[in-house]
Design a protein around this motif. Structure first.
Motif, PDB file in Angstrom:
ATOM      1  N   GLU A 153      57.261  55.863  37.553  1.00  0.00           N
ATOM      2  CA  GLU A 153      58.054  55.398  36.760  1.00  0.00           C
ATOM      3  C   GLU A 153      59.450  55.287  37.398  1.00  0.00           C
ATOM      4  N   ASP A 154      59.771  56.078  38.350  1.00  0.00           N
ATOM      5  CA  ASP A 154      60.954  55.939  38.976  1.00  0.00           C
ATOM      6  C   ASP A 154      60.925  54.686  39.862  1.00  0.00           C
ATOM      7  N   ASN A 155      59.731  54.318  40.377  1.00  0.00           N
ATOM      8  CA  ASN A 155      59.636  53.207  41.338  1.00  0.00           C
ATOM      9  C   ASN A 155      59.695  51.963  40.458  1.00  0.00           C
ATOM     10  N   LEU A 156      59.332  51.994  39.260  1.00  0.00           N
ATOM     11  CA  LEU A 156      59.386  50.585  38.147  1.00  0.00           C
ATOM     12  C   LEU A 156      60.983  50.552  37.824  1.00  0.00           C
ATOM     13  N   ALA A 157      61.533  51.858  37.448  1.00  0.00           N
ATOM     14  CA  ALA A 157      62.877  51.503  37.297  1.00  0.00           C
ATOM     15  C   ALA A 157      63.841  51.221  38.399  1.00  0.00           C
ATOM     16  N   LEU A 158      63.551  51.428  39.746  1.00  0.00           N
ATOM     17  CA  LEU A 158      64.217  51.262  40.555  1.00  0.00           C
ATOM     18  C   LEU A 158      64.312  49.714  40.970  1.00  0.00           C
ATOM     19  N   ASN A 159      63.100  49.097  40.409  1.00  0.00           N
ATOM     20  CA  ASN A 159      62.944  47.489  40.844  1.00  0.00           C
ATOM     21  C   ASN A 159      63.353  46.880  39.393  1.00  0.00           C
ATOM     22  N   LYS A 160      63.872  47.572  38.547  1.00  0.00           N
ATOM     23  CA  LYS A 160      64.286  47.206  37.137  1.00  0.00           C
ATOM     24  C   LYS A 160      63.170  46.435  36.501  1.00  0.00           C
ATOM     25  N   LEU A 161      62.021  47.028  36.497  1.00  0.00           N
ATOM     26  CA  LEU A 161      60.594  46.822  35.785  1.00  0.00           C
ATOM     27  C   LEU A 161      60.235  47.595  34.754  1.00  0.00           C
ATOM     28  N   SER A 162      61.114  48.544  34.385  1.00  0.00           N
ATOM     29  CA  SER A 162      60.646  49.427  33.328  1.00  0.00           C
ATOM     30  C   SER A 162      60.583  48.598  31.991  1.00  0.00           C
ATOM     31  N   ASP A 163      59.349  48.956  31.126  1.00  0.00           N
ATOM     32  CA  ASP A 163      59.131  48.081  30.216  1.00  0.00           C
ATOM     33  C   ASP A 163      57.920  48.691  29.411  1.00  0.00           C
ATOM     34  N   PRO A 164      58.003  48.591  27.959  1.00  0.00           N
ATOM     35  CA  PRO A 164      56.868  49.192  27.112  1.00  0.00           C
ATOM     36  C   PRO A 164      55.640  48.584  27.854  1.00  0.00           C
ATOM     37  N   ARG A 165      55.490  47.644  28.243  1.00  0.00           N
ATOM     38  CA  ARG A 165      54.232  46.869  28.704  1.00  0.00           C
ATOM     39  C   ARG A 165      53.683  47.696  29.831  1.00  0.00           C
ATOM     40  N   THR A 194      51.198  49.011  41.379  1.00  0.00           N
ATOM     41  CA  THR A 194      51.833  48.588  39.809  1.00  0.00           C
ATOM     42  C   THR A 194      53.177  47.869  39.846  1.00  0.00           C
ATOM     43  N   VAL A 195      54.002  48.503  40.871  1.00  0.00           N
ATOM     44  CA  VAL A 195      55.248  47.619  40.853  1.00  0.00           C
ATOM     45  C   VAL A 195      55.095  46.156  41.549  1.00  0.00           C
ATOM     46  N   TYR A 196      54.302  46.071  42.393  1.00  0.00           N
ATOM     47  CA  TYR A 196      53.987  44.669  42.948  1.00  0.00           C
ATOM     48  C   TYR A 196      53.252  43.817  41.893  1.00  0.00           C
ATOM     49  N   ALA A 197      52.373  44.558  40.906  1.00  0.00           N
ATOM     50  CA  ALA A 197      51.704  43.629  39.807  1.00  0.00           C
ATOM     51  C   ALA A 197      52.916  43.079  38.804  1.00  0.00           C
ATOM     52  N   LEU A 220      60.780  44.379  47.566  1.00  0.00           N
ATOM     53  CA  LEU A 220      60.908  45.256  46.470  1.00  0.00           C
ATOM     54  C   LEU A 220      61.361  46.562  46.995  1.00  0.00           C
ATOM     55  N   LYS A 221      61.546  47.723  46.368  1.00  0.00           N
ATOM     56  CA  LYS A 221      62.115  49.021  46.613  1.00  0.00           C
ATOM     57  C   LYS A 221      61.470  50.008  46.313  1.00  0.00           C
ATOM     58  N   PHE A 222      61.204  51.153  47.069  1.00  0.00           N
ATOM     59  CA  PHE A 222      60.476  52.328  46.747  1.00  0.00           C
ATOM     60  C   PHE A 222      60.971  53.634  47.152  1.00  0.00           C
ATOM     61  N   TRP A 223      60.839  54.749  46.251  1.00  0.00           N
ATOM     62  CA  TRP A 223      61.252  55.927  46.628  1.00  0.00           C
ATOM     63  C   TRP A 223      60.302  56.728  47.440  1.00  0.00           C
ATOM     64  N   VAL A 224      60.730  57.241  48.743  1.00  0.00           N
ATOM     65  CA  VAL A 224      59.809  58.125  49.538  1.00  0.00           C
ATOM     66  C   VAL A 224      60.383  59.195  49.884  1.00  0.00           C
ATOM     67  N   ASN A 225      59.622  60.243  50.196  1.00  0.00           N
ATOM     68  CA  ASN A 225      60.011  61.692  50.391  1.00  0.00           C
ATOM     69  C   ASN A 225      59.237  62.121  51.921  1.00  0.00           C
ATOM     70  N   LEU A 226      60.039  62.164  52.617  1.00  0.00           N
ATOM     71  CA  LEU A 226      59.401  62.558  54.217  1.00  0.00           C
ATOM     72  C   LEU A 226      59.002  63.892  54.416  1.00  0.00           C
ATOM     73  N   GLY A 227      59.715  64.968  53.534  1.00  0.00           N
ATOM     74  CA  GLY A 227      59.263  66.182  53.834  1.00  0.00           C
ATOM     75  C   GLY A 227      58.342  66.984  53.101  1.00  0.00           C
ATOM     76  N   ASP A 228      58.221  66.876  51.821  1.00  0.00           N
ATOM     77  CA  ASP A 228      57.647  67.454  51.012  1.00  0.00           C
ATOM     78  C   ASP A 228      56.088  67.542  50.957  1.00  0.00           C
ATOM     79  N   TYR A 229      55.426  66.353  51.347  1.00  0.00           N
ATOM     80  CA  TYR A 229      54.049  66.213  51.463  1.00  0.00           C
ATOM     81  C   TYR A 229      53.825  65.619  52.922  1.00  0.00           C
TER      82      TYR A 229
END
Length: 325
Positions: A194-206, A169-172, A124-133
């Motif tokens: 939401e971006d992580n779901l989209a990144l994995n082509k898992l965006s869905d109304p469910r 949620t992405v894993y589930a 699976l793929k995930f967006w990360v941000n190494l600097g802001d938080y």
């Protein structure tokens, strides 16, 4: 580095070199591009060194009685990390982790406008941000529990409380959950999920993302449950407070009421994974009396690249199958 191998910084550099050689092979075999290569192994060098693709996330844990100044030691560590990992200083993100008194959040911004990058984890793929938080958007110490959730999710309804950036949620969803429901108070983190779901082509109304105070939402739902869930993950912060919530949340003080509420939302035989990173946490018997089975998964829930096994505690709890409510 010019210091001898017998010095503390030499020990740090040698341990880092040894760890990197091992964990790069280890991570590749597991489909990981984000993993830890040093976890405060040498007592004098209390740092965590994480690789995120071709970048380094370096967190220092200052000691009260340091043998040398923090600035001097930081310079030594940066030099060693740059040399051993072959990463230029501009791709090393340095942060300082200070003990947070109750009432202060560790999730505030520490930088502005850092570019996000994508890392891979177990297919699976995930967006990360190494600097802001202080945190990057992916809690790597929960990697094994996320894998458990994916294995158990097929055909099940899934609830993710205090969902942060939605990794569970992405894993589930990837595991075939029939529907997912993720709750967090932060619009920033919900957008990230939401971006992580989209990144994995898992965006869905469910897959529903709800902005709400998770604790208050659970209490409201238990009064008149609109829906129940077969699989739940609850990984709350140790403490949180916000203008958007009533009062505050304290995991030690509030976990009994929280778990009682979640129990009401579980389907017969439903499973809850409950975790906390509050080191002084004590799970009260009254919090689990209505569960059929309670198993603590730590330390086996902590991946091999995390040497410090006290980073979190995690339990698997099962609701009665006979529908005892």
């Amino acid at each position: 580095m010019t210091q001898g191998t017998g010095t503390a910084v030499g020990m740090f550099e040698n341990r880092l070199r040894k760890n990197v050689k091992h964990f790069r092979k280890w991570a590749k075999a597991r489909g990981l591009t984000a993993f830890r290569v040093y976890d405060r192994d040498v007592p004098e060098y209390t740092y965590a060194v994480d690789l995120y693709g071709d970048r380094v996330h370096l967190v220092e844990y200052p000691r009260r009685r340091a043998l040398k100044s923090l600035e001097e030691q930081r310079a030594e560590v940066l030099a060693a990390v740059t040399a051993v990992l072959e990463v230029p200083p501009e791709r090393i993100h340095v942060k300082t982790h200070l003990p947070q008194p109750w009432g202060r959040s560790q999730y505030g911004r520490v930088g502005e406008g850092t570019e996000r990058l994508v890392v891979e984890e177990q297919g699976l793929k995930f967006w990360v941000n190494l600097g802001d938080y202080l945190d990057t958007g992916l809690f790597m110490d929960h990697r094994l529990t996320r894998a458990r959730v994916r294995e158990e999710a097929k055909g099940k309804s899934f609830l993710n409380l205090f969902c942060y950036t939605g990794a569970f949620t992405v894993y589930a969803a990837a595991g075939g959950a029939s529907r997912t429901f993720s709750v967090d108070l932060s619009n920033t983190y919900l957008d990230w999920a939401e971006d992580n779901l989209a990144l994995n082509k898992l965006s869905d109304p469910r897959h529903t993302l709800l902005r709400a105070d998770a604790m208050a939402w659970v209490q409201d739902q238990r009064k008149e449950p609109e829906q129940t869930f077969d699989l739940v993950v609850c990984d709350p912060p140790s403490f949180s407070t916000s203008k958007k919530m009533q009062g505050s949340f304290n995991v030690q003080r509030d976990h009994v009421r929280l778990l009682e509420g979640i129990r009401e939302l579980l389907s017969p035989g439903g499973v809850l994974y409950f975790s906390t990173n509050f080191l002084g946490f004590e799970l009260k018997d009254s919090a689990t009396r209505d569960f059929e089975g309670v198993e603590e998964l730590t330390p086996d829930s902590i991946p091999e690249d995390f040497q410090r096994k006290e980073i979190h505690r995690c339990w698997r709890m099962v609701a009665p199958r006979a529908g005892r409510r």
